[in-house]
Every structure is written in structure tokens, then in C-alpha cells.
Design an enzyme around this catalytic site. Structure first.
Site, PDB file in Angstrom:
ATOM      1  N   ARG A   1      42.507   7.781  40.116  1.00 20.76           N
ATOM      2  CA  ARG A   1      42.630   7.587  38.678  1.00 20.76           C
ATOM      3  C   ARG A   1      41.778   8.620  37.941  1.00 20.76           C
ATOM      4  NH1 ARG A   1      41.522   1.312  37.366  1.00 20.76           N
ATOM      5  NH2 ARG A   1      43.687   0.662  37.329  1.00 20.76           N
TER       6      ARG A   1
ATOM      7  N   PHE B   1      44.249   3.888  44.497  1.00 17.09           N
ATOM      8  CA  PHE B   1      44.059   5.172  43.828  1.00 17.09           C
ATOM      9  C   PHE B   1      42.986   5.959  44.578  1.00 17.09           C
ATOM     10  CE2 PHE B   1      45.403   2.314  40.235  1.00 17.09           C
ATOM     11  CZ  PHE B   1      46.705   2.787  40.196  1.00 17.09           C
TER      12      PHE B   1
ATOM     13  N   PHE C   1      38.330 -14.842  31.366  1.00 16.74           N
ATOM     14  CA  PHE C   1      37.919 -15.036  32.762  1.00 16.74           C
ATOM     15  C   PHE C   1      36.460 -15.519  32.856  1.00 16.74           C
ATOM     16  CE2 PHE C   1      36.085 -12.169  36.282  1.00 16.74           C
ATOM     17  CZ  PHE C   1      36.041 -13.193  37.209  1.00 16.74           C
TER      18      PHE C   1
ATOM     19  N   ALA D   1      33.669 -12.226  23.544  1.00 17.16           N
ATOM     20  CA  ALA D   1      35.016 -11.767  23.172  1.00 17.16           C
ATOM     21  C   ALA D   1      35.008 -10.251  23.100  1.00 17.16           C
ATOM     22  CB  ALA D   1      35.410 -12.351  21.814  1.00 17.16           C
TER      23      ALA D   1
ATOM     24  N   GLY E   1      42.955 -14.171  27.101  1.00 13.37           N
ATOM     25  CA  GLY E   1      42.605 -15.475  27.668  1.00 13.37           C
ATOM     26  C   GLY E   1      43.759 -16.459  27.572  1.00 13.37           C
TER      27      GLY E   1
ATOM     28  N   GLY F   1      39.172  10.068  35.739  1.00 13.55           N
ATOM     29  CA  GLY F   1      37.908   9.529  35.226  1.00 13.55           C
ATOM     30  C   GLY F   1      37.312   8.423  36.094  1.00 13.55           C
TER      31      GLY F   1
ATOM     32  N   TYR G   1      35.294   2.003  24.733  1.00 15.94           N
ATOM     33  CA  TYR G   1      34.785   0.725  25.248  1.00 15.94           C
ATOM     34  C   TYR G   1      33.296   0.814  25.547  1.00 15.94           C
ATOM     35  CZ  TYR G   1      34.134  -3.122  28.624  1.00 15.94           C
ATOM     36  OH  TYR G   1      33.680  -4.228  29.299  1.00 15.94           O
TER      37      TYR G   1
HETATM   38  P1  NAD Z   1      38.684 -11.338  29.481  1.00 24.10           P
HETATM   39  O1  NAD Z   1      39.640 -10.376  28.865  1.00 24.10           O
HETATM   40  O2  NAD Z   1      39.226 -12.329  30.449  1.00 24.10           O
HETATM   41  O3  NAD Z   1      37.923 -12.146  28.324  1.00 24.10           O
HETATM   42  C1  NAD Z   1      37.740 -11.665  27.026  1.00 24.10           C
HETATM   43  C2  NAD Z   1      38.289 -12.723  26.084  1.00 24.10           C
HETATM   44  O4  NAD Z   1      38.147 -12.263  24.732  1.00 24.10           O
HETATM   45  C3  NAD Z   1      39.795 -12.989  26.297  1.00 24.10           C
HETATM   46  O5  NAD Z   1      40.003 -14.365  26.478  1.00 24.10           O
HETATM   47  C4  NAD Z   1      40.448 -12.494  25.020  1.00 24.10           C
HETATM   48  O6  NAD Z   1      41.601 -13.251  24.680  1.00 24.10           O
HETATM   49  C5  NAD Z   1      39.322 -12.635  24.021  1.00 24.10           C
HETATM   50  N1  NAD Z   1      39.438 -11.751  22.866  1.00 24.10           N
HETATM   51  C6  NAD Z   1      39.804 -10.446  22.839  1.00 24.10           C
HETATM   52  N2  NAD Z   1      39.820  -9.998  21.572  1.00 24.10           N
HETATM   53  C7  NAD Z   1      39.460 -11.049  20.779  1.00 24.10           C
HETATM   54  C8  NAD Z   1      39.303 -11.235  19.386  1.00 24.10           C
HETATM   55  N3  NAD Z   1      39.539 -10.237  18.521  1.00 24.10           N
HETATM   56  N4  NAD Z   1      38.916 -12.440  18.941  1.00 24.10           N
HETATM   57  C9  NAD Z   1      38.706 -13.475  19.792  1.00 24.10           C
HETATM   58  N5  NAD Z   1      38.845 -13.359  21.110  1.00 24.10           N
HETATM   59  C10 NAD Z   1      39.224 -12.160  21.597  1.00 24.10           C
HETATM   60  O7  NAD Z   1      37.523 -10.478  30.102  1.00 24.10           O
HETATM   61  P2  NAD Z   1      36.264 -10.945  30.964  1.00 24.10           P
HETATM   62  O8  NAD Z   1      36.337 -10.223  32.235  1.00 24.10           O
HETATM   63  O9  NAD Z   1      36.135 -12.416  30.957  1.00 24.10           O
HETATM   64  O10 NAD Z   1      35.098 -10.300  30.114  1.00 24.10           O
HETATM   65  C11 NAD Z   1      34.178 -11.067  29.328  1.00 24.10           C
HETATM   66  C12 NAD Z   1      33.166 -10.111  28.730  1.00 24.10           C
HETATM   67  O11 NAD Z   1      32.462  -9.450  29.771  1.00 24.10           O
HETATM   68  C13 NAD Z   1      33.793  -9.011  27.881  1.00 24.10           C
HETATM   69  O12 NAD Z   1      32.944  -8.749  26.802  1.00 24.10           O
HETATM   70  C14 NAD Z   1      33.843  -7.829  28.828  1.00 24.10           C
HETATM   71  O13 NAD Z   1      33.826  -6.608  28.128  1.00 24.10           O
HETATM   72  C15 NAD Z   1      32.575  -8.045  29.642  1.00 24.10           C
HETATM   73  N6  NAD Z   1      32.610  -7.408  30.971  1.00 24.10           N
HETATM   74  C16 NAD Z   1      33.434  -7.879  31.964  1.00 24.10           C
HETATM   75  C17 NAD Z   1      33.411  -7.273  33.237  1.00 24.10           C
HETATM   76  C18 NAD Z   1      34.250  -7.761  34.402  1.00 24.10           C
HETATM   77  O14 NAD Z   1      34.052  -7.284  35.538  1.00 24.10           O
HETATM   78  N7  NAD Z   1      35.129  -8.714  34.221  1.00 24.10           N
HETATM   79  C19 NAD Z   1      32.596  -6.159  33.461  1.00 24.10           C
HETATM   80  C20 NAD Z   1      31.799  -5.711  32.413  1.00 24.10           C
HETATM   81  C21 NAD Z   1      31.796  -6.353  31.184  1.00 24.10           C
HETATM   82  C1  UD1 Z   2      34.962  -1.419  35.988  1.00 25.03           C
HETATM   83  C2  UD1 Z   2      35.351  -2.122  34.706  1.00 25.03           C
HETATM   84  C3  UD1 Z   2      35.375  -1.159  33.587  1.00 25.03           C
HETATM   85  C4  UD1 Z   2      34.078  -0.357  33.525  1.00 25.03           C
HETATM   86  C5  UD1 Z   2      33.692   0.223  34.889  1.00 25.03           C
HETATM   87  C6  UD1 Z   2      32.271   0.764  34.844  1.00 25.03           C
HETATM   88  C7  UD1 Z   2      36.831  -3.937  35.331  1.00 25.03           C
HETATM   89  C8  UD1 Z   2      38.218  -4.461  35.345  1.00 25.03           C
HETATM   90  N1  UD1 Z   2      36.676  -2.707  34.843  1.00 25.03           N
HETATM   91  O1  UD1 Z   2      35.946  -0.442  36.275  1.00 25.03           O
HETATM   92  O2  UD1 Z   2      35.501  -1.915  32.399  1.00 25.03           O
HETATM   93  O3  UD1 Z   2      34.250   0.735  32.661  1.00 25.03           O
HETATM   94  O4  UD1 Z   2      33.707  -0.806  35.854  1.00 25.03           O
HETATM   95  O5  UD1 Z   2      31.847   1.160  36.088  1.00 25.03           O
HETATM   96  O6  UD1 Z   2      35.888  -4.623  35.684  1.00 25.03           O
HETATM   97  N2  UD1 Z   2      41.946   0.503  41.894  1.00 25.03           N
HETATM   98  C9  UD1 Z   2      42.994   0.747  42.751  1.00 25.03           C
HETATM   99  N3  UD1 Z   2      44.180   0.136  42.513  1.00 25.03           N
HETATM  100  C10 UD1 Z   2      44.392  -0.704  41.445  1.00 25.03           C
HETATM  101  C11 UD1 Z   2      43.311  -0.951  40.571  1.00 25.03           C
HETATM  102  C12 UD1 Z   2      42.100  -0.326  40.832  1.00 25.03           C
HETATM  103  O7  UD1 Z   2      42.855   1.509  43.720  1.00 25.03           O
HETATM  104  O8  UD1 Z   2      45.502  -1.228  41.270  1.00 25.03           O
HETATM  105  C13 UD1 Z   2      40.665   1.154  42.156  1.00 25.03           C
HETATM  106  C14 UD1 Z   2      40.163   1.913  40.958  1.00 25.03           C
HETATM  107  O9  UD1 Z   2      40.704   3.217  40.934  1.00 25.03           O
HETATM  108  C15 UD1 Z   2      38.660   1.874  41.187  1.00 25.03           C
HETATM  109  C16 UD1 Z   2      38.433   0.540  41.903  1.00 25.03           C
HETATM  110  O10 UD1 Z   2      39.698   0.148  42.415  1.00 25.03           O
HETATM  111  O11 UD1 Z   2      38.263   2.923  42.007  1.00 25.03           O
HETATM  112  C17 UD1 Z   2      37.911  -0.545  40.982  1.00 25.03           C
HETATM  113  O12 UD1 Z   2      38.755  -0.576  39.855  1.00 25.03           O
HETATM  114  P1  UD1 Z   2      38.586  -1.643  38.660  1.00 25.03           P
HETATM  115  O13 UD1 Z   2      38.614  -3.007  39.186  1.00 25.03           O
HETATM  116  O14 UD1 Z   2      39.582  -1.258  37.600  1.00 25.03           O
HETATM  117  O15 UD1 Z   2      37.106  -1.438  38.159  1.00 25.03           O
HETATM  118  P2  UD1 Z   2      36.268  -0.127  37.757  1.00 25.03           P
HETATM  119  O16 UD1 Z   2      37.081   1.098  37.803  1.00 25.03           O
HETATM  120  O17 UD1 Z   2      35.038  -0.164  38.597  1.00 25.03           O
END
Ligand code: NAD
Ligand code: UD1
Length: 309
Positions: free
Chosen positions: A273, A207, A12, A77, A37, A275, A146
Site C-alpha cells: 500500500r 499488501f 468498535f 467519535a 457504528g 504510504g 487524520y
Molecule cells: P469506529 O469507526 O468503530 O468508531 C468510531 C465511531 O464514531 C463510529 O461508531 C462512528 O459511527 C462514530 N462517528 C463518526 N463520525 C461521527 C460524528 N460526526 N458524530 C458522531 N459519531 C460519529 O472506530 P474505532 O476503531 O472504534 O475507533 C474509536 C476511536 O479510536 C477513534 O477516535 C479512532 O480514531 C481511534 N483509534 C482507533 C484505532 C483502532 O485500531 N481501531 C487506532 C487508533 C485510534
Molecule cells: C493503523 C490504523 C491507522 C493508523 C496507523 C498508524 C487501523 C485500521 N488503522 O494502520 O489509522 O494511521 O495504524 O500506524 O487501525 N493489510 C493487508 N491487507 C488488507 C488490509 C491491510 O495486507 O486487506 C496490511 C496493511 O497494508 C498494513 C497491515 O496490514 O501493512 C495493517 O493494516 P491496517 O490494519 O490497515 O493498519 P495500519 O496500516 O497499521
């Protein structure tokens, strides 16, 4: 042309970053095992070089880094689902920490000189500490494999920088949303799940009471922050929250999304949920001091996201 490596670049955030880098005429190398991805997330361009490999393929990664001598390296990644890391703590640790420490070793041992190595950590490192807003100096309390791996890797990245003279920076993303976020897991970002339910007409599980708050940041603001962080010398050795500084509760987000999509969401209330963190919001002063400002309010971001879909 600048040569850039994005691990996890088909995911993403990574693929949205790749779009921007290609627009800026960079030569982009993507390593992604496509566990989460998609190849189709990447722009079709002769300037994108895609390798469907795991970052724990150490031999491949070392050869790639030494051969290509990247100017910028984005370590994105990861197994980004917290729930997956709880079920598979060791195999995900190999991806979420070992692989990145290995890459730092490759850089150190081979005396490579990237202009910047950027690691993407998470607000998860703050855990459930109730003090708000979360600043970079707030108490750290990583609760899941994580979050532990993110925090430890962040420290490795920052301190490899300090110890061995490598230019490094780390980001702590809050709740990022927007196009190309994969809604397939129940632990995917809540806005991607809501978007999916609105599109398909399926019921959405809230949730708890829906009064939990999050700092939702639109992907374009995140990409802008990433570009700013790699270009600035002053960011070396620091970690930055990437967010908006504004909290929005889930009920409000649902109501905005309903207006934007002109659809009614079928909401089913479930127990909170285990935690789950009730309230979350970032202090973004450190990033703002570099000139950053989140430009996309949630109403605009949800509209753009919906239009994309
Ligand atoms: P995402 O899952 O869409 O992207 C992660 C990518 O890493 C995926 O395309 C997946 O296929 C790839 N991947 C997983 N394991 C792999 C491996 N062993 N080798 C090569 N590729 C691998 O998630 P994202 O939301 O795009 O997150 C990107 C980064 O940002 C991640 O490190 C994630 O932990 C961090 N992050 C994202 C958020 C969020 O809100 N989306 C919040 C905090 C941190
Ligand atoms: C996010 C991160 C997580 C990180 C945390 C730290 C994502 C996807 N996850 O979790 O990696 O550990 O921040 O603060 O970015 N919810 C619903 N219904 C659903 C899904 C979610 O009600 O189907 C609620 C969840 O219970 C939560 C809120 O929506 O209260 C946000 O959930 P989510 O998008 O999973 O993110 P975080 O829990 O904030």
C-alpha cells in the site's frame, strides 16, 4: 451512579467500553451518528441512553453537556479511516478536531467539572519515522489529515487541561482488534478483514510480502487501559501509548488465525500500500508504570475473536 458520555460509543472500541461501563453500574450516554457504528453494538439496558446525532451538532452537544454534567467524558467519535480523511480533509477535520475543541470550550465556558476527559488519539501521529519502539517522546510526524487532526486535538485536550484546570488525558492506540470491529472498508483493521475473509471464504489481499509488523492489542486490554487511565489522578495532562509492546508480522498472524479457525485463507499478494509503514511497535513503559499489563496474547485474542464471530 456515575454519569458517563461516550462519543462514538456505537463503534468498535466505544461499544466494548460501554459494555464494561454498564457492567460497572454506570449511567452511559452515547452520541453516535452511526456512520460507522451500529445500534446493535450497544447492550440493551435502561442505563444506556443513545442519541443518533453528529458531534458537529454543536447546539445539541452543548445542551447535553450542560444538562447532564457528566463525571467522565470519552471523546471517541471520529472518522477513523485515514483514507477517508485524505479524500475529505475538511469535512473530516470538523469531526476529528473542531467538534472536540468545541466540547472543551463548552466545559471551560460553563465551568463544568468532569472528573476526567479522555481523548483517543492514534499511533498514526508517529508517521513513518523508522525509529522503534515508539515511545510517547518519539518523533511525531503526522502524515495524513487524520493524523494531523489527532495530534492537534491531543494537544488541545492536554493543554486545555493545563490552562483551564480540566482533568484530561489522551491515548495513542496501536492496532486494536476484536469483536464488533467493522470490516466494511478496505481500510478497516486488517484482522477484521481477515476474519471476514475466513468466514466468507473470500480471498484476502496481502499488501506487500506480509513481513510488515504491527503491535496488535486485543480490545479487552484496551478497555482495561481506558478504565485505568480515567481512574488515576496521575494521568492528568499526559498521553499514553495503548498497545502490548510486542510486534507480530502479518504472515504470522494469518497462520495463527488459520489454526484458530481451522480454515485455510486464500491469500493473494498485491503491491504494498502507498504510504504503508513497514514496522510498528510501541514502548508501553508509561502505561506499565501505572500497573497496566496487556493480558491477552495474540493467540488467545484471535481465539476469543473467532469464538465471538
Ligand atoms: P469506529 O469507526 O468503530 O468508531 C468510531 C465511531 O464514531 C463510529 O461508531 C462512528 O459511527 C462514530 N462517528 C463518526 N463520525 C461521527 C460524528 N460526526 N458524530 C458522531 N459519531 C460519529 O472506530 P474505532 O476503531 O472504534 O475507533 C474509536 C476511536 O479510536 C477513534 O477516535 C479512532 O480514531 C481511534 N483509534 C482507533 C484505532 C483502532 O485500531 N481501531 C487506532 C487508533 C485510534
Ligand atoms: C493503523 C490504523 C491507522 C493508523 C496507523 C498508524 C487501523 C485500521 N488503522 O494502520 O489509522 O494511521 O495504524 O500506524 O487501525 N493489510 C493487508 N491487507 C488488507 C488490509 C491491510 O495486507 O486487506 C496490511 C496493511 O497494508 C498494513 C497491515 O496490514 O501493512 C495493517 O493494516 P491496517 O490494519 O490497515 O493498519 P495500519 O496500516 O497499521
Amino acid at each position: 451512579m456515575e454519569k458517563i458520555l461516550v462519543t462514538g460509543g456505537a463503534g468498535f472500541i466505544g461499544s466494548n467500553l460501554v459494555d464494561k461501563l454498564v457492567q460497572k453500574d454506570c449511567e452511559v450516554y452515547v452520541v453516535d451518528d452511526l456512520s460507522m457504528g451500529k445500534r446493535s453494538n450497544l447492550p440493551r439496558s435502561e442505563h444506556v441512553h443513545f442519541f443518533q446525532r453528529s458531534i458537529i451538532d454543536f447546539d445539541f452537544m452543548e445542551k447535553l453537556l450542560v444538562r447532564e454534567q457528566f463525571e467522565y467524558i470519552f471523546l471517541m467519535a471520529a472518522v477513523a479511516s485515514v483514507a477517508d480523511t485524505v479524500v475529505h480533509p475538511y469535512s473530516t477535520h470538523r469531526v476529528n478536531q473542531d467538534a472536540d475543541v468545541f466540547l472543551l470550550e463548552v466545559i471551560r465556558k460553563n465551568n463544568l467539572k468532569p472528573k476526567k476527559v479522555l481523548f483517543t488519539s492514534s499511533a498514526a501521529v508517529y508517521g513513518d519515522d523508522p525509529q522503534l519502539p515508539k515511545g510517547e517522546m518519539s518523533r511525531i510526524n503526522p502524515l495524513s489529515p487524520y493524523a494531523i487532526d489527532k495530534y492537534a486535538t491531543e494537544r488541545f485536550v492536554i493543554n486545555y487541561g493545563k490552562l483551564y484546570g480540566i482533568n484530561t488525558v489522551a491515548t495513542r492506540f496501536f492496532n486494536v482488534y476484536g469483536p464488533k470491529q467493522n470490516p466494511k472498508s478496505p481500510y478497516s483493521g486488517v484482522l477484521s478483514i481477515i476474519a471476514d475473509c475466513l468466514s466468507s471464504g473470500s480471498p484476502f489481499n496481502v499488501f506487500g510480502d506480509g513481513e510488515q509488523t504491527r503491535d496488535f492489542v486485543y480490545i479487552d486490554d484496551v478497555v482495561a487501559a481506558l478504565m485505568l487511565l480515567i481512574r488515576s489522578e496521575n494521568t492528568n495532562g499526559y498521553v499514553y501509548n495503548v498497545a502490548t509492546g510486542i510486534s507480530t508480522d502479518l504472515n504470522e498472524v494469518i497462520s495463527i488465525f488459520e489454526k484458530v479457525s481451522e480454515k485455510k485463507l486464500t491469500v493473494v499478494h498485491k503491491d504494498p500500500r502507498k504510504g504503508d509503514i513497514k514496522y510498528s511497535v510501541a514502548d508501553v513503559t508509561r502505561l506499565s508504570n501505572l500497573g497496566y499489563e496487556a493480558m491477552v496474547p495474540i493467540t488467545v485474542g484471535l481465539r476469543r475473536y473467532w469464538n465471538f464471530l
